[in-house]
Write an enzyme that holds these catalytic residues in place. Structure first.
Site, PDB file in Angstrom:
ATOM      1  N   GLY A   1       0.815  -1.204   0.000  1.00 28.51           N
ATOM      2  CA  GLY A   1       0.000   0.000   0.000  1.00 28.51           C
ATOM      3  C   GLY A   1       0.848   1.252   0.000  1.00 28.51           C
ATOM      4  O   GLY A   1       0.339   2.357   0.174  1.00 28.51           O
ATOM      5  N   THR A   2       2.168   1.093  -0.204  1.00 26.98           N
ATOM      6  CA  THR A   2       3.059   2.249  -0.269  1.00 26.98           C
ATOM      7  C   THR A   2       2.859   2.965  -1.598  1.00 26.98           C
ATOM      8  O   THR A   2       2.828   2.331  -2.655  1.00 26.98           O
ATOM      9  CB  THR A   2       4.528   1.808  -0.143  1.00 26.98           C
ATOM     10  OG1 THR A   2       4.697   1.049   1.051  1.00 26.98           O
ATOM     11  CG2 THR A   2       5.463   3.009  -0.101  1.00 26.98           C
ATOM     12  N   THR A   3       2.735   4.279  -1.557  1.00 33.25           N
ATOM     13  CA  THR A   3       2.584   5.062  -2.781  1.00 33.25           C
ATOM     14  C   THR A   3       3.877   5.825  -3.069  1.00 33.25           C
ATOM     15  O   THR A   3       4.784   5.870  -2.248  1.00 33.25           O
ATOM     16  CB  THR A   3       1.412   6.046  -2.663  1.00 33.25           C
ATOM     17  OG1 THR A   3       1.644   6.932  -1.558  1.00 33.25           O
ATOM     18  CG2 THR A   3       0.104   5.308  -2.438  1.00 33.25           C
TER      19      THR A   3
ATOM     20  N   ALA B   1      -2.576  -1.643  -3.995  1.00 35.74           N
ATOM     21  CA  ALA B   1      -3.691  -0.696  -3.990  1.00 35.74           C
ATOM     22  C   ALA B   1      -3.208   0.612  -3.394  1.00 35.74           C
ATOM     23  O   ALA B   1      -2.409   0.616  -2.454  1.00 35.74           O
ATOM     24  CB  ALA B   1      -4.878  -1.235  -3.191  1.00 35.74           C
ATOM     25  N   SER B   2      -3.666   1.705  -3.949  1.00 40.70           N
ATOM     26  CA  SER B   2      -3.334   3.016  -3.379  1.00 40.70           C
ATOM     27  C   SER B   2      -4.151   3.278  -2.123  1.00 40.70           C
ATOM     28  O   SER B   2      -3.798   4.148  -1.323  1.00 40.70           O
ATOM     29  CB  SER B   2      -3.584   4.119  -4.407  1.00 40.70           C
ATOM     30  OG  SER B   2      -4.943   4.129  -4.812  1.00 40.70           O
TER      31      SER B   2
ATOM     32  N   PHE C   1      -6.725   0.854   0.692  1.00 43.72           N
ATOM     33  CA  PHE C   1      -7.326  -0.436   1.010  1.00 43.72           C
ATOM     34  C   PHE C   1      -8.685  -0.318   1.699  1.00 43.72           C
ATOM     35  O   PHE C   1      -9.302  -1.331   2.009  1.00 43.72           O
ATOM     36  CB  PHE C   1      -6.377  -1.260   1.887  1.00 43.72           C
ATOM     37  CG  PHE C   1      -5.243  -1.861   1.111  1.00 43.72           C
ATOM     38  CD1 PHE C   1      -5.400  -3.079   0.489  1.00 43.72           C
ATOM     39  CD2 PHE C   1      -4.044  -1.190   0.985  1.00 43.72           C
ATOM     40  CE1 PHE C   1      -4.373  -3.636  -0.253  1.00 43.72           C
ATOM     41  CE2 PHE C   1      -3.006  -1.732   0.251  1.00 43.72           C
ATOM     42  CZ  PHE C   1      -3.169  -2.956  -0.371  1.00 43.72           C
TER      43      PHE C   1
ATOM     44  N   HIS D   1      -5.244  15.331   3.804  1.00 43.21           N
ATOM     45  CA  HIS D   1      -4.625  14.317   4.654  1.00 43.21           C
ATOM     46  C   HIS D   1      -3.893  14.974   5.819  1.00 43.21           C
ATOM     47  O   HIS D   1      -3.759  16.189   5.889  1.00 43.21           O
ATOM     48  CB  HIS D   1      -3.636  13.462   3.847  1.00 43.21           C
ATOM     49  CG  HIS D   1      -4.301  12.448   2.977  1.00 43.21           C
ATOM     50  ND1 HIS D   1      -4.718  12.728   1.695  1.00 43.21           N
ATOM     51  CD2 HIS D   1      -4.628  11.147   3.204  1.00 43.21           C
ATOM     52  CE1 HIS D   1      -5.266  11.648   1.162  1.00 43.21           C
ATOM     53  NE2 HIS D   1      -5.230  10.679   2.057  1.00 43.21           N
TER      54      HIS D   1
ATOM     55  N   LYS E   1       1.830  13.147   5.869  1.00 49.91           N
ATOM     56  CA  LYS E   1       1.811  12.505   4.551  1.00 49.91           C
ATOM     57  C   LYS E   1       2.754  13.246   3.609  1.00 49.91           C
ATOM     58  O   LYS E   1       2.644  14.465   3.428  1.00 49.91           O
ATOM     59  CB  LYS E   1       0.392  12.484   3.975  1.00 49.91           C
ATOM     60  CG  LYS E   1       0.294  11.692   2.667  1.00 49.91           C
ATOM     61  CD  LYS E   1      -1.143  11.419   2.308  1.00 49.91           C
ATOM     62  CE  LYS E   1      -1.244  10.610   1.020  1.00 49.91           C
ATOM     63  NZ  LYS E   1      -0.597   9.276   1.146  1.00 49.91           N
TER      64      LYS E   1
ATOM     65  N   THR F   1      -4.301   7.853  -3.852  1.00 51.39           N
ATOM     66  CA  THR F   1      -5.735   7.659  -4.027  1.00 51.39           C
ATOM     67  C   THR F   1      -6.319   8.715  -4.967  1.00 51.39           C
ATOM     68  O   THR F   1      -7.138   8.409  -5.844  1.00 51.39           O
ATOM     69  CB  THR F   1      -6.457   7.715  -2.676  1.00 51.39           C
ATOM     70  OG1 THR F   1      -5.939   6.678  -1.845  1.00 51.39           O
ATOM     71  CG2 THR F   1      -7.955   7.553  -2.833  1.00 51.39           C
TER      72      THR F   1
END
Length: 240
Positions: A71-73, A96-97, A99, A131, A135, A142
């Site tokens: 899930g790391t972007t 996935a960007s 979950f 966010h 971040k 996403t």
């Protein structure tokens, strides 16, 4: 399941706690470079590390025969390399960007609305994502996935931070306090506005979705996304 965690920040710790509640065992917690990773004890790995570390974490897992959920972007310039390796090794990889189960349904709603809007002249799409201040990447992965979902329906050819233009979706990024995540998609015309929004109340939904993905992935081969986990109809292209 016996789980290896790569990255032990907020998400890693939350997954750790929830995994134990669900009867799983965390056999490794890797939070930086290490030559002593017990791949032979893992049934599945979850990567929520940093963008610069994620590709190598995933590659090491695949080469050691460990299915991996990431899930790391912020590392997707190497996505093709990772998926090609997975396929050549007959491994299992799921990216996935986001979950959150609710957000993945929101992806579907976003695509449906974008398709409807292609028949409505005079509207301009825009996006906002909010966010927490920790971040690092902006726009969020996403938000980029949402923008790509709109682009796939036609009418737009690109997205851009803050600034829009003809055929370009502007994405505004805000970093406020401890906000788990809010994503807003709007279509404005001179006479009205259509808007959809997803707001996460806590990060637990992300951790639960990642664990559900890991439980689903064990025993499979291939490259997958949350559409596969949720058995959603249509295009099976992994979420990027």
């Amino acid at each position: 399941m016996k789980i290896g965690l790569f990255g032990y920040g907020t998400m890693g710790r939350m997954i750790d706690s929830l995994a134990r509640d669900r009867g799983h065992e965390v056999v490794a917690r890797v939070d930086g470079p290490s030559d002593k990773v017990p791949f032979d004890r893992m049934e599945v790995a979850l990567d929520f590390s940093q963008p610069e570390a994620a590709p190598e974490n995933i590659i090491r897992c695949l080469r050691n025969g460990v299915p991996v959920v990431s899930g790391t972007t912020g590392w997707l310039e190497r996505f093709g390399e990772v998926t090609a390796l997975c396929e050549s090794l007959g491994g299992a990889f799921l990216y996935a960007s986001n979950f959150s189960l609710g957000m993945n349904l929101f992806f579907e709603l976003n695509a449906t609305l974008a398709r409807l809007m292609t028949a409505a002249p005079g509207y301009r799409a825009s996006m906002t994502e909010i966010h927490h201040t920790r971040k690092l990447d902006a726009p969020s992965g996403t938000a980029i996935s949402l923008a790509e979902g709109i682009i796939a329906q036609g009418g737009y050819h690109a997205w851009q931070s803050d600034q829009g233009g003809e055929g370009v979706i502007p994405i505004r990024s805000e970093r406020i306090g401890d906000t788990p995540g809010t994503h807003r998609v709007a279509y404005d015309s001179p006479v009205d506005r259509i808007e959809i929004q997803h707001t996460a109340h806590t990060r637990e939904g992300f951790a639960l979705g990642a664990l559900l993905a890991a439980e689903w992935l064990v025993g499979k081969n291939g490259v997958f996304g949350m559409r596969d986990v949720l058995n959603l109809p249509g295009d099976r292209e992994p979420d990027r």
